[in-house]
Design a protein around this motif. Structure first.
Motif, mmCIF file in Angstrom:
data_model
loop_
_atom_site.group_PDB
_atom_site.id
_atom_site.type_symbol
_atom_site.label_atom_id
_atom_site.label_comp_id
_atom_site.label_asym_id
_atom_site.label_seq_id
_atom_site.Cartn_x
_atom_site.Cartn_y
_atom_site.Cartn_z
ATOM 1 N N TRP A 170 -15.193 -29.153 -9.457
ATOM 2 C CA TRP A 170 -14.046 -29.749 -10.124
ATOM 3 C C TRP A 170 -12.754 -29.198 -9.538
ATOM 4 N N GLU A 171 -11.856 -30.124 -9.177
ATOM 5 C CA GLU A 171 -10.535 -29.763 -8.705
ATOM 6 C C GLU A 171 -9.490 -30.383 -9.624
ATOM 7 N N VAL A 172 -8.323 -29.734 -9.689
ATOM 8 C CA VAL A 172 -7.266 -30.163 -10.587
ATOM 9 C C VAL A 172 -5.945 -29.988 -9.853
ATOM 10 N N PRO A 173 -4.955 -30.855 -10.109
ATOM 11 C CA PRO A 173 -3.647 -30.637 -9.482
ATOM 12 C C PRO A 173 -3.137 -29.224 -9.758
ATOM 13 N N CYS A 174 -2.603 -28.588 -8.747
ATOM 14 C CA CYS A 174 -2.198 -27.183 -8.883
ATOM 15 C C CYS A 174 -1.101 -26.975 -9.910
ATOM 16 N N ASN A 175 -0.383 -28.045 -10.298
ATOM 17 C CA ASN A 175 0.665 -27.903 -11.300
ATOM 18 C C ASN A 175 0.228 -28.397 -12.682
ATOM 19 N N ALA A 204 -3.012 -20.214 -14.909
ATOM 20 C CA ALA A 204 -3.262 -19.955 -13.489
ATOM 21 C C ALA A 204 -4.726 -19.694 -13.200
ATOM 22 N N ASP A 205 -5.513 -19.365 -14.233
ATOM 23 C CA ASP A 205 -6.949 -19.169 -14.052
ATOM 24 C C ASP A 205 -7.737 -20.451 -14.294
ATOM 25 N N ILE A 206 -7.098 -21.458 -14.846
ATOM 26 C CA ILE A 206 -7.731 -22.762 -15.031
ATOM 27 C C ILE A 206 -7.484 -23.642 -13.811
ATOM 28 N N SER A 207 -6.258 -23.636 -13.326
ATOM 29 C CA SER A 207 -5.915 -24.273 -12.055
ATOM 30 C C SER A 207 -5.769 -23.149 -11.044
ATOM 31 N N TRP A 208 -6.871 -22.870 -10.348
ATOM 32 C CA TRP A 208 -7.012 -21.614 -9.615
ATOM 33 C C TRP A 208 -6.470 -21.752 -8.196
ATOM 34 N N LYS A 209 -5.263 -21.185 -8.004
ATOM 35 C CA LYS A 209 -4.554 -21.347 -6.735
ATOM 36 C C LYS A 209 -5.279 -20.683 -5.571
ATOM 37 N N GLU A 210 -5.965 -19.561 -5.857
ATOM 38 C CA GLU A 210 -6.710 -18.876 -4.798
ATOM 39 C C GLU A 210 -7.802 -19.760 -4.209
ATOM 40 N N GLY A 211 -8.251 -20.754 -4.982
ATOM 41 C CA GLY A 211 -9.276 -21.663 -4.500
ATOM 42 C C GLY A 211 -8.716 -22.946 -3.926
ATOM 43 N N SER A 212 -7.396 -22.996 -3.694
ATOM 44 C CA SER A 212 -6.761 -24.193 -3.177
ATOM 45 C C SER A 212 -7.017 -24.348 -1.690
ATOM 46 N N VAL A 213 -7.203 -25.596 -1.267
ATOM 47 C CA VAL A 213 -7.380 -25.890 0.149
ATOM 48 C C VAL A 213 -6.078 -26.342 0.782
ATOM 49 N N ASP A 214 -5.336 -27.198 0.067
ATOM 50 C CA ASP A 214 -4.131 -27.792 0.641
ATOM 51 C C ASP A 214 -2.858 -27.476 -0.129
ATOM 52 N N GLY A 215 -2.940 -26.667 -1.187
ATOM 53 C CA GLY A 215 -1.771 -26.351 -1.981
ATOM 54 C C GLY A 215 -1.443 -27.383 -3.024
ATOM 55 N N GLU A 216 -2.093 -28.527 -2.972
ATOM 56 C CA GLU A 216 -1.851 -29.604 -3.943
ATOM 57 C C GLU A 216 -2.961 -29.677 -4.974
ATOM 58 N N VAL A 243 4.216 -17.145 -22.854
ATOM 59 C CA VAL A 243 4.696 -16.420 -21.680
ATOM 60 C C VAL A 243 3.939 -16.873 -20.429
ATOM 61 N N ALA A 244 2.616 -16.992 -20.543
ATOM 62 C CA ALA A 244 1.807 -17.397 -19.389
ATOM 63 C C ALA A 244 2.141 -18.816 -18.947
ATOM 64 N N LEU A 245 2.351 -19.709 -19.910
ATOM 65 C CA LEU A 245 2.656 -21.102 -19.574
ATOM 66 C C LEU A 245 4.012 -21.201 -18.880
ATOM 67 N N ALA A 246 5.003 -20.466 -19.375
ATOM 68 C CA ALA A 246 6.325 -20.493 -18.749
ATOM 69 C C ALA A 246 6.268 -19.964 -17.318
ATOM 70 N N ALA A 247 5.520 -18.874 -17.102
ATOM 71 C CA ALA A 247 5.395 -18.314 -15.757
ATOM 72 C C ALA A 247 4.670 -19.278 -14.824
ATOM 73 N N PHE A 248 3.681 -19.975 -15.370
ATOM 74 C CA PHE A 248 2.926 -20.951 -14.573
ATOM 75 C C PHE A 248 3.843 -22.077 -14.105
ATOM 76 N N ILE A 249 4.632 -22.629 -15.007
ATOM 77 C CA ILE A 249 5.514 -23.745 -14.662
ATOM 78 C C ILE A 249 6.576 -23.294 -13.668
ATOM 79 N N GLU A 250 7.086 -22.078 -13.833
ATOM 80 C CA GLU A 250 8.071 -21.562 -12.888
ATOM 81 C C GLU A 250 7.470 -21.422 -11.496
ATOM 82 N N ASP A 251 6.225 -21.036 -11.422
ATOM 83 C CA ASP A 251 5.561 -20.843 -10.130
ATOM 84 C C ASP A 251 5.105 -22.160 -9.509
ATOM 85 N N ARG A 252 4.545 -23.047 -10.323
ATOM 86 C CA ARG A 252 3.922 -24.271 -9.793
ATOM 87 C C ARG A 252 4.821 -25.507 -9.870
#
Length: 444
Positions: free
Chosen positions: A289-294, A317-329, A381-390
């Motif tokens: 399963w893949e999900v949009p990084c944002n 960030a652990d549900i949409s796992w950036k470390e497992g991204s192939v293309d950043g999208e 706090v986690a959601l705000a940091a996620f949106i700021e990053d993604r």
């Protein structure tokens, strides 16, 4: 076999978050696993041990029970380039063979006993396995020379007649049975991981009252095998997400194993399919399963029983796992399907465990073994940091589905074929994560 445990005091032991470097090791024969999934396995959590006065890094693994290390007799390609144990006068070698088949490869050797040090603790005549051959385990990828299993003796591959497991011996150092526990926090960076024996890390908990405790689940009065808890439900943005019934005898709810050797959260395909359909925007590919990084969603795990049942939040960030991204999208989903788990229904790996502080307690005369949990992730706090990053999530709000749509779903076998394995798992999907191998040994 005589043994002795020496310690100065309760101990803090450095826990290292180590990136996995892809190695050119060949694919082990007899597996049909999609190797593209290996890209999702980016980190391992290692501890430093001394064996016979020699220093090694080994994988900290709550999903297995044995201690083993690569010996100087190992000449296979898989163990090339890692530090190896050389025999010392304190080694007591037996003629008991040691062999384990894993989902990705295998290890062979012989059982012996040696002086083992971990932080301030030293165990003389600790039983362990000396590996003279490994294949397909990817040891060079992390530089670890073996495994330190911290689960129950019932799942040890080394016969209990040869001696106690390392965790049994370490617990015996404490005359005060209330201190017979280990605790850990899996960090998101190189500095925030923690592993202690017999004491709490005040960074994450000042007193035992800061944690919520539950007894380890045991099916039908059988021996304790893994660190298990009831997983009653998930939550999606605060809305309850029900789970299918457990396949285990007398289970009050689906049963989950807490396993530091598994990178992702793994569950039944019917639940995971419905979960991603509820999240929206996800797709199922050959990688899983893949999900949009944002895609911004707050997920919770409702663990425990009775008055101690509690929700533990997972960072987006652990549900949409950036470390497992192939293309950043598109990012790899932190929750994936696996229908081959037979010692439990779910495996809660690092994408969950990074969000909690965990203690594992030995049984006493008055109570069974317990697990203590303290949630560390604040949803807002986690959601705000996620949106700021993604960046902002343009998708519609998640809507929890009461039943899965199976018209366009794949099974674990569809994704990557069927692979034989042991321990918790008899089949494939993202369990090609190299750090899961000790949890999935073949049953004999």
């Amino acid at each position: 076999m005589a043994w002795c445990v020496l310690s100065i005091a309760a101990g803090r032991i450095p826990l290292y978050r180590v990136p996995r470097i892809q190695s050119p090791s060949r694919r082990p024969s007899g597996t049909s696993v999609d190797l593209s999934l290996e890209t999702s396995n980016q980190f391992a959590y290692l501890v430093h041990v001394s064996i016979g006065g020699q220093d090694f890094m080994v994988l900290l693994h709550t999903g297995s029970s044995d201690l083993w290390v690569v010996s100087s007799d190992c000449t296979t390609e898989d163990c090339a380039g890692v530090r190896k144990y050389s025999r010392t006068p304190s080694l007591s070698q037996s003629d008991i063979p040691f062999h384990l088949n894993y989902l990705m490869g295998n290890v062979s050797g012989a059982v012996g006993s040696e002086t083992v040090g971990l932080g301030q603790f030293q165990v003389s005549s600790q039983v362990l396995a000396l590996a003279n051959a490994t294949d397909g385990l990817g040891l060079r990828g992390t530089g670890n020379s073996g495994i330190m299993g911290l689960s129950f003796p019932a799942e040890a591959s080394i016969p209990d007649t040869t001696g106690r497991t390392v965790v049994e011996n370490l617990f015996s150092a404490f005359n005060d049975t209330s201190r017979r526990f280990f605790a850990f926090k899996l960090g998101r960076d190189q500095a925030s991981s923690s592993f202690t024996l017999g004491e709490l890390d005040p960074t994450y908990a000042n007193t035992t009252d800061d944690l919520t405790y539950n007894s380890v689940f045991s099916s039908g009065g059988s021996l304790y095998d893994y660190w298990k808890l009831p997983l009653h439900s998930l939550t999606v943005n605060g809305t309850s997400f029900s789970l299918s019934k457990s396949r285990l005898d007398r289970a009050p709810a689906p049963i989950a194993v807490l396993d530091t050797g598994t990178t992702l959260v793994l569950g039944p395909s019917q639940d995971v399919t419905r979960f991603w359909q509820s999240i929206g925007g996800a797709k199922q590919t050959a990688r899983g399963w893949e999900v949009p990084c944002n895609r911004a969603v707050v997920v919770g795990m409702v663990l425990g029983e009775g008055d101690t049942q509690k929700e533990y939040i997972v960072d987006p960030a652990d549900i949409s796992w950036k470390e497992g991204s192939v293309d950043g999208e598109w990012c790899l989903g932190g929750i994936q399907s696996n229908d081959g788990v037979f010692s439990a229904d779910w495996l809660l790996g690092d994408t969950f465990l990074r969000n909690v502080y965990v203690t594992h307690h030995a049984a006493t005369d008055s109570q069974p073994p317990r697990i203590g949990l303290r949630g560390l992730t604040e949803p807002a706090v986690a959601l705000a940091a996620f949106i700021e990053d993604r960046g902002a999530d343009p998708g519609p709000p998640a809507q929890v589905r009461s039943s899965a749509d199976h018209t366009n779903s794949l099974t674990s076998a569809d994704i990557c074929g069927v692979a034989t394995a042991g321990g918790f798992v008899a089949g494939a999907v993202v369990l090609v994560l190299v750090f899961t191998f000790t949890g999935y040994r073949r049953k004999h």
